[in-house]
Design a protein around this motif. Sequence first.
Motif, PDB file in Angstrom:
ATOM      1  N   LEU A   1      45.388  44.355  42.357  1.00 39.83           N
ATOM      2  CA  LEU A   1      45.831  43.116  42.767  1.00 39.83           C
ATOM      3  C   LEU A   1      45.052  42.026  42.261  1.00 39.83           C
ATOM      4  O   LEU A   1      45.714  40.921  41.916  1.00 39.83           O
ATOM      5  N   ARG A   2      43.797  42.281  42.297  1.00 40.35           N
ATOM      6  CA  ARG A   2      42.878  41.327  41.820  1.00 40.35           C
ATOM      7  C   ARG A   2      42.991  40.797  40.268  1.00 40.35           C
ATOM      8  O   ARG A   2      42.967  39.834  39.486  1.00 40.35           O
ATOM      9  N   ALA A   3      43.637  41.957  39.431  1.00 33.65           N
ATOM     10  CA  ALA A   3      43.899  41.905  38.022  1.00 33.65           C
ATOM     11  C   ALA A   3      45.082  40.818  37.971  1.00 33.65           C
ATOM     12  O   ALA A   3      45.215  40.132  37.168  1.00 33.65           O
ATOM     13  N   VAL A   4      46.208  41.269  38.773  1.00 33.15           N
ATOM     14  CA  VAL A   4      47.555  40.622  38.724  1.00 33.15           C
ATOM     15  C   VAL A   4      47.023  39.004  39.081  1.00 33.15           C
ATOM     16  O   VAL A   4      47.602  38.147  38.419  1.00 33.15           O
ATOM     17  N   GLU A   5      46.345  38.798  40.324  1.00 35.69           N
ATOM     18  CA  GLU A   5      45.753  37.585  40.364  1.00 35.69           C
ATOM     19  C   GLU A   5      45.191  36.674  39.449  1.00 35.69           C
ATOM     20  O   GLU A   5      45.462  35.499  39.028  1.00 35.69           O
ATOM     21  N   SER A   6      44.258  37.276  38.538  1.00 26.31           N
ATOM     22  CA  SER A   6      43.402  36.611  37.660  1.00 26.31           C
ATOM     23  C   SER A   6      44.308  36.356  36.292  1.00 26.31           C
ATOM     24  O   SER A   6      43.935  35.544  35.842  1.00 26.31           O
ATOM     25  N   ALA A   7      45.125  37.473  36.220  1.00 24.04           N
ATOM     26  CA  ALA A   7      45.969  37.215  34.925  1.00 24.04           C
ATOM     27  C   ALA A   7      46.936  35.849  35.228  1.00 24.04           C
ATOM     28  O   ALA A   7      46.949  35.136  34.434  1.00 24.04           O
TER      29      ALA A   7
END
Length: 399
Positions: free
Chosen positions: A14-20
Amino acid sequence: TTRLVVVGASLAGLRAVESARAAGFTGSITLLGAEPHPPYDRPELSKTFLTTPGAAPRFYRDPAELGARWLGGRRATALDPDRKVVVVDDGDEIPYDAMVIATGARARTLPGAEGMAGVHVLRGLDDALALRRDLAAARRTVVVGAGFIGSEVAASARALGSAVTVVEAAPTPLARAFGPALGELCARLHTRNGTDLRCGVSVTGFEGDGRVSRVLLSDGTALDADVVVVGIGAEPAADWLVGSGLRLDDGVVCDRALATGADGVHAAGDVVRWHNPLFDRDMRLEHWTGAAEQGAVAGRNAVTPGPSEPCEVVPYLWSDWYGARIQFAGVPGADGVRVFGDPDGRGFVALHRDGDRLAGVLGVNRRADVTRFRARIRQRVGWSEAVEALSGSGLAAVG
Ligand code: FAD
């Protein structure tokens, strides 16, 4: 890059999605997860979630808010980096331009545990729901393994009124995480709270007619039990990548920027073993904050052209035992520890030394100190400066 695929729909994913998205990525995002639940908070599962009957899980932000398509209950079975597709258990192939592997870790278990009712592992929400049901009626709980999760479950079971025995194969708990002396200090929390801690013995089997009734130990004794929790650690969930060509060695091996070496493929969270530039060594962590930080870096690096950002993490964990907050930041040092405060009272801090550097800090009920020293470890603070700073805080050195 127009299509980002993230495999593993938990914290790091989820953090990867947010930061992308925060980096300006406007392409399509697919977030694939084996669990039927959208991303939720895992740490509470061994703590308040177990002790609060009927408490609902704490779900994180809905992936749809980030314009991501969440595919729940579907497991990736293979990665083909040449064709740039992820293969899913229903036979579908999902093409990607960039992808992030965030499949985390899974709980290890013991032979004989599977198929024996009343014997649990704890990794996911479904595990926690099943365990909470059994603990509510438990009179005698046996926890196998005095690591963080085992110890938290022991504390939760005590809070629920069960008698608890913790069986630990090593001579002292948490020796690998903190060193034997500090592991021993933390272990006193068990005995002070009425938990029977037995070190240096291992579990050889379970007895019961379909449902567990006794746990057999290597010293020839047996413990009566209504509920058993096996907390003997976790292993990276990377077996689906066998045959992909990615390097696997206790996790997905990555460089300092969390790149796997396969074009467009990064990894983050409990599944990754990467080169942490802050400590100049390869590490695999299994803690919440590091997984979140890695997820953010991997997401940015996955969708940002040009030089990639190194992932510098000061390892950090917290754990709640019988109302005490244990925290550790950094790494255990090779050159000893110094303890300040009152190990059997309200709290203490222990500094780990590596040559002339502060390597790590352990705190029990000393939140502000751990936060402060975590930042200082990132700045590579010297040993004597750290000792001086702590002496100034009014805590007495022990020993
Ligand atoms: P995970 O959270 O493990 O998520 C990985 C996800 O990927 C899972 O949903 C899994 O089902 C999915 N997946 C796996 N394989 C596949 C596949 N092939 N295809 C699709 N999906 C797949 N840390 C702390 O610092 N403090 C704490 O107090 C603390 N308490 C904890 C308590 C418990 C009970 C547990 C289990 C962990 C605790 N942790 C704690 C550790 C922390 O929760 C983890 O470090 C963190 O969840 C790691 O996040 P992750 O996204 O890398 O992996």
